[in-house]
Design a protein around this motif. Structure first.
Motif, short mmCIF file in Angstrom:
data_model
loop_
_atom_site.label_atom_id
_atom_site.label_comp_id
_atom_site.label_asym_id
_atom_site.label_seq_id
_atom_site.Cartn_x
_atom_site.Cartn_y
_atom_site.Cartn_z
N LEU A 4 0.83 -1.20 0.00
CA LEU A 4 0.00 0.00 0.00
C LEU A 4 0.87 1.26 0.00
CD1 LEU A 4 -2.96 0.82 0.03
CD2 LEU A 4 -2.89 0.81 2.52
N ALA A 5 1.99 1.23 0.74
CA ALA A 5 2.88 2.39 0.75
C ALA A 5 3.48 2.63 -0.62
CB ALA A 5 3.99 2.18 1.79
N ILE A 6 3.86 1.55 -1.31
CA ILE A 6 4.41 1.70 -2.67
C ILE A 6 3.36 2.29 -3.60
CG2 ILE A 6 5.27 0.42 -4.66
CD1 ILE A 6 6.59 -1.51 -2.73
N CYS A 7 2.13 1.80 -3.49
CA CYS A 7 1.06 2.32 -4.36
C CYS A 7 0.78 3.79 -4.05
CB CYS A 7 -0.20 1.49 -4.18
SG CYS A 7 -0.06 -0.18 -4.84
N ALA A 8 0.85 4.17 -2.77
CA ALA A 8 0.63 5.58 -2.41
C ALA A 8 1.71 6.46 -3.03
CB ALA A 8 0.62 5.74 -0.89
N ALA A 9 2.97 6.01 -2.98
CA ALA A 9 4.05 6.79 -3.59
C ALA A 9 3.89 6.86 -5.10
CB ALA A 9 5.40 6.18 -3.22
N LEU A 17 -2.89 9.18 5.06
CA LEU A 17 -4.30 8.80 4.94
C LEU A 17 -4.46 7.35 4.50
CD1 LEU A 17 -5.76 12.00 3.24
CD2 LEU A 17 -6.12 11.26 5.58
N ALA A 18 -3.73 6.97 3.45
CA ALA A 18 -3.96 5.67 2.83
C ALA A 18 -3.31 4.53 3.59
CB ALA A 18 -3.47 5.68 1.38
N VAL A 19 -2.13 4.75 4.17
CA VAL A 19 -1.38 3.67 4.79
C VAL A 19 -1.46 3.73 6.31
CG1 VAL A 19 0.80 2.42 4.79
CG2 VAL A 19 0.18 3.81 2.82
N THR A 20 -1.08 4.87 6.87
CA THR A 20 -1.06 4.96 8.33
C THR A 20 -2.46 4.87 8.93
OG1 THR A 20 0.94 6.33 8.20
CG2 THR A 20 -0.28 6.35 10.27
N TYR A 21 -3.40 5.60 8.35
CA TYR A 21 -4.77 5.61 8.88
C TYR A 21 -5.72 4.72 8.09
CZ TYR A 21 -3.49 9.34 12.07
OH TYR A 21 -2.91 10.07 13.08
N ARG A 22 -5.21 3.99 7.10
CA ARG A 22 -5.99 2.99 6.37
C ARG A 22 -7.29 3.56 5.81
NH1 ARG A 22 -3.48 -2.04 5.61
NH2 ARG A 22 -1.60 -1.94 6.87
N SER A 23 -7.19 4.69 5.13
CA SER A 23 -8.37 5.31 4.52
C SER A 23 -7.94 5.90 3.19
CB SER A 23 -8.96 6.37 5.45
OG SER A 23 -10.15 6.90 4.93
N ALA A 77 8.62 2.94 10.43
CA ALA A 77 7.95 3.40 11.65
C ALA A 77 6.74 2.54 11.98
CB ALA A 77 7.54 4.87 11.48
N ARG A 78 6.03 2.09 10.96
CA ARG A 78 4.86 1.24 11.21
C ARG A 78 5.25 -0.18 11.64
NH1 ARG A 78 2.87 4.65 7.01
NH2 ARG A 78 3.90 3.38 5.42
N ARG A 79 6.46 -0.61 11.29
CA ARG A 79 6.92 -1.93 11.70
C ARG A 79 7.39 -1.94 13.16
NH1 ARG A 79 7.85 -6.12 8.32
NH2 ARG A 79 7.55 -5.79 6.08
N VAL A 80 7.74 -0.78 13.72
CA VAL A 80 8.31 -0.74 15.07
C VAL A 80 7.42 -1.41 16.13
CG1 VAL A 80 9.06 0.83 16.89
CG2 VAL A 80 9.89 1.13 14.55
N PRO A 81 6.13 -1.07 16.29
CA PRO A 81 5.39 -0.01 15.59
C PRO A 81 5.32 1.25 16.45
CG PRO A 81 3.85 -1.47 16.68
CD PRO A 81 5.25 -1.97 17.05
N LEU A 82 5.22 2.39 15.78
CA LEU A 82 4.98 3.66 16.45
C LEU A 82 3.50 4.01 16.36
CD1 LEU A 82 7.95 5.87 15.16
CD2 LEU A 82 7.78 4.68 17.34
N ALA A 83 3.07 4.85 17.28
CA ALA A 83 1.69 5.35 17.20
C ALA A 83 1.51 6.12 15.90
CB ALA A 83 1.38 6.24 18.40
N ARG A 84 0.28 6.16 15.43
CA ARG A 84 0.03 6.79 14.13
C ARG A 84 0.52 8.23 14.07
NH1 ARG A 84 -6.10 4.53 12.79
NH2 ARG A 84 -5.47 2.38 12.28
#
Length: 809
Positions: free
Chosen positions: A7-12, A136-142, A49-56
């Motif tokens: 999803l991160a790749i698609c967002a970029a 929006l798309a990856v961190t917050y899944r929207s 950061a999401r793998r750590v994971p850190l808060a959004r």
């Protein structure tokens, strides 16, 4: 590869695809590669950061900090601590670059040169959009709201550019967004499966016999709604660029300043980075551009020429792409200038304002020697100097030796025919030019015995006796009919007059082109001459063998008509004699040019003088809000307000149809109403964070809703009644009727709202999670389209987007 990384790749990729729409605006396009590399680092930071994971919020903040460090490393490393950490000096460098970039945007034309300021604005803008899309798309899944920043990025670019490949950028941006939506839908579906949607339709209208299995067809309503939303979204993307307000001037000037130009880029502003003429003439303040001192005894003929437009395609005048060389110590003799013509040499010292930056150097014509520092190149045909590798006129100090060519009317009248090569190139007119242009030229010049007399008759018809009026607020127009409209309406500014006279001269067999630059300016008390924005000008140049390219002035109340076009030859006024000593600095002035208050009769007699201070030009009225601009901005505001509300409006419409639909009175109609109410219950639960799981029975699904949402007793009992009604419809041989199912669903919805916090209620209202059903409809339509086009690889990939069997949670 995990779903989050995909999803991160698609967002970029979606961000880069939307940024490609900016490519026609700036040349070269190397900034996009730089932005792509930095965007990859930014996206990788988010993945880590999401793998750590850190808060959004911490994930987004980490990406923002890394983005700032990247920009510091690229644009302000010399002022940074260790070349990476932002310091006060680095932040000040950013401010200076952004200010310069804003000035460049307002001054350069499309395509603009890639100055440091513009490059910072482009790269930083793409990174900011990429950060918002990733969040929006990856961190917050929207992913759906992530289309808004992408739409804004594309719309700004499409609103300013008007090239033949606009459709390609739209398709590329749309494909990037659809790829992001499909990737997010696939990731969601891989986690929790499909929404419970009741039974699949069966032939004969028989009631459903159970829950929809893996092979059951989804409800048709979301598919139809998804199709409508998709069409609406694509329509918005097409309409927004057209609804954007016209941004006047420089890089933001779509129509530029061309008379009879095609839409987008226009004529003058489309071919070289100079101040947009119409915008400059309409500025409320005559901001100083240049200041000079000259050894000439009169400045009335000292036009500062920037570039020559020599290509005429029927809709616009443009500059040919020609070979450039190193600037010679002594420039070659002007083409066509013979020894019998009187010439005198003058020296001029010129200083450009610190804010004035474009890559064509204003010069008196014809220049024979130029002394200037920096990277400059020489274009022999137009005798112009152009900056190399980002070199601009910002703050330039240079000295020019030029020739004052003073032909007599007799020399012009007896000029022999021009060389065949030059005549062929500079008398070419396209077949699309309306015939009325040539016929009007012949009518105006009737009785003239040579090319010189024809040129003077054309000039006098425009400037004196043709009934034309000077007006800087007239629309430039577009298409081949623009010149016809100008000849009919007889009002315009210098672009209209110069373009029209040059075109008409070509139809008469006289070689012609259009020069762009500045009129001589206004004399100052200290002996210098100030050139301001309102001195921006365009004039025709006609070729006469033995004299060369010769200036004419058809624009009424602007500039000065040359002495060789007059019946009487005036002498210069004492007020037109600045001193020959150059000065170092002087304060800018807002005074208008000498020609602004010169009447038509005074111009004809040649008594206007050259650079004396005159009254302000009444044609320049400044800004103001036209009805078109008000309508455009209002449309844009309404559009930006409506787009974020589309998910909410869709959910309200679906809820109303499910709970308030009248329907029929048969048993099948009653069963359909109960199943619709159940779908609304599960979608409402989804909106409040209770993910759907169609592997559960209705009773277990309700128990799960009550437990996760912590519903009160009344709401729990209402949900159980809905579950019992669904069981009767799906499993009972003769379902018993249930009344008030819709009211029970509303009571459960009220229970969700009562238990949810304010933030959760706002999200359920404005960004409902159940809108993901639209993505599934998109995925199925895309899969069908790919299979129809017969691409096996794409078909296999698209088939993976079909909703899998759900997993409990």
């Amino acid at each position: 590869m995990s779903g989050s990384v995909r999803l991160a790749i698609c967002a970029a990729l979606a961000t880069v695809a939307a940024a490609c729409a900016l490519l026609p605006l700036v040349d070269p396009a190397s900034w996009l590669l730089q932005a792509t590399l930095l965007l990859a680092v930014q996206s990788g930071t988010g993945v880590a950061a999401r793998r750590v994971p850190l808060a959004r919020p911490l994930t987004v903040a980490t990406q923002a900090v890394v983005t700032l460090l990247l920009l510091t490393l690229v644009f302000a490393h010399e002022q940074a601590l260790g070349g990476l950490l932002p310091s006060p000096q680095a932040l000040n460098e950013f401010a200076l670059l952004l200010r310069d970039g804003a000035d460049d945007v307002g001054r350069y034309a499309i395509p603009a040169p890639l100055t440091d300021g513009i490059r910072l604005m482009l790269v930083a803008g793409v990174l900011v959009i990429g950060l918002v899309v990733d969040a929006l798309a990856v961190t917050y899944r929207s992913a759906a709201p992530a289309g808004l920043p992408l739409l804004a990025l594309y719309s700004v670019a499409a609103g300013l550019s008007d090239t033949g490949s606009d459709w390609l950028w739209f398709l590329l941006a749309a494909a990037g967004y659809l790829l992001l939506l499909l990737a997010e839908g696939r990731d969601r579906l891989s986690q929790w499966g499909r929404v419970f949607s009741g039974g699949a339709p069966r032939p004969g209208g028989m009631p459903p016999s159970g829950l929809a299995g893996a092979g059951g067809a989804p409800a048709l309503a979301p598919v139809r709604t998804g199709r409508r939303i998709g069409v609406l979204a694509l329509g918005i993307a097409l309409v927004v660029p057209a609804a954007l307000p016209s941004l006047d001037g420089g890089l933001l000037d779509r129509q530029g300043s061309g008379g009879g130009s095609g839409s987008g880029g226009g004529t003058i502003s489309a071919v070289n980075p100079l101040v947009s003429l119409q915008d400059s003439l309409n500025q409320p303040e005559n901001k100083e551009v240049l200041r000079y001192r000259t050894s000439s005894q009169t400045t009335q003929d000292l036009y500062l020429r920037i570039v020559a437009l020599d290509r005429f395609d029927g809709t616009s005048w443009k500059s040919s792409e020609r070979h450039v060389t190193d600037v010679p110590g002594q420039l070659p003799s002007p083409a066509g200038l013979g020894p019998s013509v009187r010439v005198s040499s003058i020296d001029t010292s010129i200083s450009a304002a610190d804010w004035y930056a474009q890559n064509w150097l204003p010069l008196p014509y014809p220049a024979s020697r130029v002394e200037i520092d920096g990277r400059w190149r020489y274009e022999p045909e137009g005798r112009t100097l152009v900056g190399d590798r980002g070199q601009t006129t910002r703050g330039a100090r240079y000295r020019v030796t030029s020739l004052l060519v003073e032909p007599t009317p007799e020399q012009l009248a007896t000029a022999p025919a021009p060389p065949s090569r030059l005549r062929k190139e500079y008398t070419e007119v396209p077949d699309s030019l309306p015939s009325v242009v040539a016929s009007t030229a012949r009518e105006v010049t009737a009785g003239a015995s040579n090319a010189y007399e024809k040129a003077v008759k054309l000039q006098d018809w425009f400037a004196v006796n043709g009934g034309f009026r000077y007006d800087t607020e007239v629309q430039s127009g577009s298409g081949s009919a623009a010149i016809v409209r100008f000849l009919k309406q007889k009002e315009g500014f210098c672009v209209h007059f110069s373009f029209s006279m040059a075109a008409m001269a070509r139809t008469l067999g006289i070689p012609a082109r259009v020069a762009v630059g500045f009129t001589p300016g206004t004399a100052q008390a200290d002996g210098s001459v100030s050139v301001g924005l309102k001195d921006a000008h365009a004039w025709p140049e006609l070729y006469f063998e033995g004299v060369g390219w010769t200036r004419f002035e058809p624009t009424p109340s602007r500039g000065t008509q040359p002495d060789y076009t007059m019946e009487q030859t005036p002498s210069g006024s004492p007020s037109d004699e600045p001193t020959s000593e150059p000065s170092t600095t002087s304060e800018p002035t807002a005074a208008p040019t000498a020609s602004d208050s010169c009447s038509l009769e005074m111009k004809k007699l040649g008594t206007c003088g050259g650079a004396a201070a005159q009254q302000p030009d009444n044609g320049a009225s400044g800004g103001g809000w036209s009805a078109t601009k008000v309508t455009s901005w209002s449309s844009l505001a309404v559009l930006l307000a409506v787009v974020p509300l589309l998910p909410m409006l869709w959910r309200r419409r679906i809820r109303t149809r499910r709970l308030d639909g009248s329907g029929g009175r048969t048993e099948q109609d009653a069963a359909d109403r109960i199943l619709a109410a159940w779908r609304e219950l599960t979608d409402s639960a989804w909106d409040f964070g209770v993910l759907p799981d169609d592997s559960l029975t209705s009773r277990r699904a309700v128990a799960r809703m009550v437990r996760i949402a912590d519903l009160d007793d009344d709401s729990a009992r209402a949900a159980q009644r809905v579950a019992e009604a669904v069981e009767q419809v799906l499993y009972a041989p003769r379902p018993r009727p249930f009344a008030g199912v819709a009211d029970d669903v509303r009571q459960v919805l009220a229970g969700f709202q009562a238990k949810a916090g304010r933030r959760e209620r706002l999200r359920a209202l404005l960004a409902p999670r159940s809108a993901a059903q639209l993505l599934w409809a998109w995925g199925q339509r895309w899969s069908a389209l790919v299979q129809r086009w017969g691409a096996p690889r794409w078909a296999r990939w698209a088939s993976q987007l079909r909703p899998p069997r759900g997993q409990g949670s």
